[in-house]
Design a protein around this motif. Structure first.
Motif, PDB file in Angstrom:
ATOM      1  N   ASP A 139       0.865  -1.212   0.078  1.00 40.64           N
ATOM      2  CA  ASP A 139       0.079   0.023   0.029  1.00 40.64           C
ATOM      3  C   ASP A 139       0.846   1.008  -0.125  1.00 40.64           C
ATOM      4  N   LYS A 140       0.357   2.614  -0.022  1.00 38.36           N
ATOM      5  CA  LYS A 140       1.066   3.635  -0.357  1.00 38.36           C
ATOM      6  C   LYS A 140       1.939   3.747   0.968  1.00 38.36           C
ATOM      7  N   ALA A 141       1.279   3.672   2.239  1.00 38.67           N
ATOM      8  CA  ALA A 141       1.835   3.853   3.413  1.00 38.67           C
ATOM      9  C   ALA A 141       2.158   2.590   4.278  1.00 38.67           C
ATOM     10  N   SER A 142       1.726   1.466   3.785  1.00 39.35           N
ATOM     11  CA  SER A 142       1.658   0.288   4.699  1.00 39.35           C
ATOM     12  C   SER A 142       2.066  -0.994   3.938  1.00 39.35           C
ATOM     13  N   GLU A 143       2.216  -2.005   4.536  1.00 43.62           N
ATOM     14  CA  GLU A 143       2.655  -3.392   4.051  1.00 43.62           C
ATOM     15  C   GLU A 143       2.015  -4.562   4.738  1.00 43.62           C
ATOM     16  N   TYR A 144       1.361  -5.516   4.011  1.00 46.43           N
ATOM     17  CA  TYR A 144       0.700  -6.494   4.602  1.00 46.43           C
ATOM     18  C   TYR A 144       1.512  -7.484   4.263  1.00 46.43           C
ATOM     19  N   SER A 145       1.857  -8.493   4.915  1.00 47.28           N
ATOM     20  CA  SER A 145       2.880  -9.880   4.434  1.00 47.28           C
ATOM     21  C   SER A 145       2.363 -10.984   5.324  1.00 47.28           C
ATOM     22  N   LEU A 146       2.001 -12.092   4.267  1.00 46.72           N
ATOM     23  CA  LEU A 146       1.688 -13.384   4.648  1.00 46.72           C
ATOM     24  C   LEU A 146       2.766 -14.205   4.543  1.00 46.72           C
ATOM     25  N   VAL A 147       3.495 -14.969   5.239  1.00 42.73           N
ATOM     26  CA  VAL A 147       4.507 -15.929   5.291  1.00 42.73           C
ATOM     27  C   VAL A 147       4.238 -17.499   5.622  1.00 42.73           C
ATOM     28  N   HIS A 148       4.583 -18.398   4.700  1.00 41.80           N
ATOM     29  CA  HIS A 148       4.508 -19.820   5.166  1.00 41.80           C
ATOM     30  C   HIS A 148       5.860 -20.316   5.074  1.00 41.80           C
ATOM     31  N   ASN A 149       6.437 -20.670   6.022  1.00 42.87           N
ATOM     32  CA  ASN A 149       7.871 -21.454   6.192  1.00 42.87           C
ATOM     33  C   ASN A 149       7.684 -22.561   7.156  1.00 42.87           C
ATOM     34  N   GLY A 150       7.711 -23.679   6.410  1.00 44.42           N
ATOM     35  CA  GLY A 150       7.512 -25.160   7.182  1.00 44.42           C
ATOM     36  C   GLY A 150       6.209 -25.065   7.982  1.00 44.42           C
ATOM     37  N   ALA A 151       6.158 -25.313   9.293  1.00 42.73           N
ATOM     38  CA  ALA A 151       5.093 -25.527  10.191  1.00 42.73           C
ATOM     39  C   ALA A 151       4.562 -24.214  10.634  1.00 42.73           C
ATOM     40  N   ASP A 152       4.965 -23.083  10.245  1.00 41.00           N
ATOM     41  CA  ASP A 152       4.641 -21.829  10.733  1.00 41.00           C
ATOM     42  C   ASP A 152       3.764 -21.026   9.454  1.00 41.00           C
ATOM     43  N   VAL A 153       2.787 -20.202  10.022  1.00 38.90           N
ATOM     44  CA  VAL A 153       2.250 -19.378   9.060  1.00 38.90           C
ATOM     45  C   VAL A 153       2.297 -18.029   9.768  1.00 38.90           C
ATOM     46  N   TRP A 154       2.926 -16.913   9.272  1.00 39.22           N
ATOM     47  CA  TRP A 154       3.006 -15.705  10.007  1.00 39.22           C
ATOM     48  C   TRP A 154       2.213 -14.673   8.992  1.00 39.22           C
ATOM     49  N   ALA A 155       1.526 -13.590   9.561  1.00 41.15           N
ATOM     50  CA  ALA A 155       1.030 -12.433   8.831  1.00 41.15           C
ATOM     51  C   ALA A 155       1.242 -11.454   9.586  1.00 41.15           C
ATOM     52  N   TYR A 156       1.871 -10.314   9.025  1.00 41.75           N
ATOM     53  CA  TYR A 156       2.200  -9.010   9.705  1.00 41.75           C
ATOM     54  C   TYR A 156       1.430  -7.737   8.924  1.00 41.75           C
ATOM     55  N   ASP A 157       0.713  -6.930   9.801  1.00 46.49           N
ATOM     56  CA  ASP A 157       0.105  -5.836   9.097  1.00 46.49           C
ATOM     57  C   ASP A 157       0.862  -4.589   9.817  1.00 46.49           C
ATOM     58  N   SER A 158       1.720  -3.909   8.992  1.00 50.45           N
ATOM     59  CA  SER A 158       2.270  -2.782   9.363  1.00 50.45           C
ATOM     60  C   SER A 158       1.582  -1.522  10.109  1.00 50.45           C
ATOM     61  N   ALA A 159       0.358  -1.458   9.297  1.00 48.26           N
ATOM     62  CA  ALA A 159      -0.468  -0.236   9.625  1.00 48.26           C
ATOM     63  C   ALA A 159      -0.884  -0.352  11.209  1.00 48.26           C
ATOM     64  N   SER A 160      -1.019  -1.352  11.700  1.00 51.27           N
ATOM     65  CA  SER A 160      -1.587  -1.658  13.070  1.00 51.27           C
ATOM     66  C   SER A 160      -0.570  -2.477  13.964  1.00 51.27           C
ATOM     67  N   ASN A 161       0.421  -2.761  13.205  1.00 49.87           N
ATOM     68  CA  ASN A 161       1.619  -3.176  14.085  1.00 49.87           C
ATOM     69  C   ASN A 161       1.309  -4.435  14.724  1.00 49.87           C
ATOM     70  N   GLU A 162       0.278  -5.122  14.164  1.00 48.95           N
ATOM     71  CA  GLU A 162      -0.226  -6.601  14.649  1.00 48.95           C
ATOM     72  C   GLU A 162       0.318  -7.966  13.951  1.00 48.95           C
ATOM     73  N   VAL A 163       0.492  -8.959  14.687  1.00 48.85           N
ATOM     74  CA  VAL A 163       0.955 -10.138  13.933  1.00 48.85           C
ATOM     75  C   VAL A 163       0.092 -11.327  14.352  1.00 48.85           C
ATOM     76  N   TYR A 164      -0.086 -11.950  13.253  1.00 54.65           N
ATOM     77  CA  TYR A 164      -1.038 -13.232  13.295  1.00 54.65           C
ATOM     78  C   TYR A 164       0.030 -14.444  13.100  1.00 54.65           C
ATOM     79  N   HIS A 165      -0.140 -15.706  14.010  1.00 57.51           N
ATOM     80  CA  HIS A 165       0.666 -16.538  13.944  1.00 57.51           C
ATOM     81  C   HIS A 165      -0.290 -18.014  14.188  1.00 57.51           C
ATOM     82  N   SER A 166       0.035 -18.922  13.076  1.00 59.17           N
ATOM     83  CA  SER A 166      -0.717 -20.237  13.109  1.00 59.17           C
ATOM     84  C   SER A 166       0.330 -21.522  12.860  1.00 59.17           C
ATOM     85  N   LYS A 167       0.084 -22.520  13.290  1.00 58.11           N
ATOM     86  CA  LYS A 167       0.995 -23.823  12.959  1.00 58.11           C
ATOM     87  C   LYS A 167       0.117 -24.619  12.061  1.00 58.11           C
TER      88      LYS A 167
END
Length: 414
Positions: A139-167
């Motif tokens: 986005d113009k002022a933020s970024e949202y990332s979704l990462v799958h690495n092995g057993a982990d799924v991470w998501a990060y919303d820079s606008a709210s500085n919140e992280v989601y984690h799932s196995k």
């Protein structure tokens, strides 16, 4: 330029697509499914002068090439645009659910990626086999990332500085954006974000009701590609044509464009502007929560029906009792609204029974046409692709078909 090469796809070709697909499932799955989805113009792809001169290929051979693709590594930039003809969602904030994405927080893929169902977006994507994938929405002022690495799924919303984690589950099948297993550790299955995911869904619709041809060649993201064109033979559907640019070398779909039968610009247009089929750096898939970020752990219970989400007896918030009327592109799903009620009509916004806020009522009215028939009366809610008839007695008829087809289906079902 390769000449037009017309061929109707056989059952064998469809089996190839459904059963012999070797390619890794990049990122998030599906085409435009259900009422959504959505079910995406792209700026002109980076192109050399003139179209490439490639060997002749039939439509069936090109479909088989897609099915046999075994490219498991890539990185690149995708531009995606969806234009369903809906009013701006910005005006819905006053009555939208509060809380930043529910139990999963604002970084939860379940809510965040649905933003891709409207407007224009730029994505960075990367994949290294079925166990390492990354998608970033810029986005113009933020970024949202979704990462799958092995057993982990991470998501990060820079606008709210919140992280989601799932196995991922112990079965090892809950890949980010794909796989038959239900559960967590993956993005919503109703939204695609790559040309490949969109193309796979479109090819599932190939049947005797469909014309499939090869319509020349093109350059997409600096690569030579064949143009596969899928057109419904049936009348009454809102789908005009689907055009898929297929990499001439490895069979990976590079661009997907869906135009409506009513004409005008594309409803869905998604394609690579840059792509590299080399192995991404291992660090691409590393993630650690930034300092001070709020981290939400998904324990697998976030989607259970607690009375606040979905409908009773439907843990995923889905309508129950759905069945399909018609065939091919004219297929219509019939569903029953729990409680047997249609759309609430009271406009006061004072919280009465069956009431809705004025903003929501205005939004619904802007989409709907009142209709009557043997079934009684109801409202047809329209987009440029998916339309739905909600009857006053609580039945829903939805499909990529026009208003008349929905009314006829409701009359026949009555």
């Amino acid at each position: 330029m390769a000449p037009n090469d017309s061929a109707h796809t056989t059952e064998e070709a469809r089996d190839l697509v459904a059963g012999r697909r070797k390619a890794a499932r990049y990122l998030v799955p599906v085409g435009v499914a259900g009422v959504a989805a959505a079910t995406i113009g792209l700026v002109p792809a980076l192109a050399a002068s003139g179209d490439p001169d490639l060997p002749k290929i039939s439509a069936q051979q090109l479909i088989e090439k897609i099915a046999a693709s075994d490219a498991q590594q890539l990185s690149g930039t995708v531009k995606i645009k969806t234009d369903l003809g809906l009013p701006s969602f910005g005006g819905l904030g006053s009555f939208a659910p509060k809380g930043g994405g529910g139990k999963g927080g604002s970084a939860s893929p379940d809510s965040k990626l649905m933003e891709l169902a409207s407007g224009s977006h730029t994505l960075r994507v990367a994949a290294d086999g079925p166990d390492k994938q990354k998608l970033s929405v810029l986005d113009k002022a933020s970024e949202y990332s979704l990462v799958h690495n092995g057993a982990d799924v991470w998501a990060y919303d820079s606008a709210s500085n919140e992280v989601y984690h799932s196995k991922r589950g112990a079965d090892g099948k809950k890949e980010l954006g794909g796989g038959p297993a239900k559960g967590h550790g993956k993005a919503p299955e109703s939204l695609p974000t790559t040309p490949k995911a969109l193309a796979e869904q479109a090819l599932k619709a190939v049947a005797p009701t469909t014309s499939v041809t090869v319509d020349g060649t093109s350059h997409v993201a600096g690569r030579d590609a064949y143009q596969l064109v899928i057109k419904p033979k049936q009348s009454g559907t809102t789908v005009g044509a689907i055009r898929i640019a297929v990499d001439a070398k490895n069979g990976v779909p590079l661009k997907f464009t869906l135009t409506p039968s009513g004409g005008g610009k594309a409803v869905i247009d998604a394609g690579f502007t840059k792509v590299d089929f080399g192995k991404p750096a291992a660090s691409t898939f590393d993630f650690a929560p930034p300092k001070g970020a709020k981290v939400t752990q998904d324990d697998g219970k976030a989607h259970a029906d607690k009375g606040g989400r979905g409908f009773k007896g439907s843990p995923d918030g889905e309508f129950k009792g759905a069945n399909v009327i018609g065939k091919g592109w004219n297929s219509i799903a019939r569903l029953d609204v729990p409680g047997g009620r249609g759309i609430p009509t009271a406009p006061s916004g004072k919280g009465g029974k069956g009431d809705v806020p004025p903003e929501a009522r205005k939004f619904l009215d802007s989409l709907g046409d009142k209709v009557t028939g043997k079934f009684g009366s109801g409202t047809v809610f329209k987009t440029r692709l998916i339309n739905a008839l909600v009857t006053d007695d609580g039945k829903v008829f939805v499909g990529a078909v026009n208003k008349d087809a929905l009314v006829n289906a409701a009359n026949a079902a009555k």
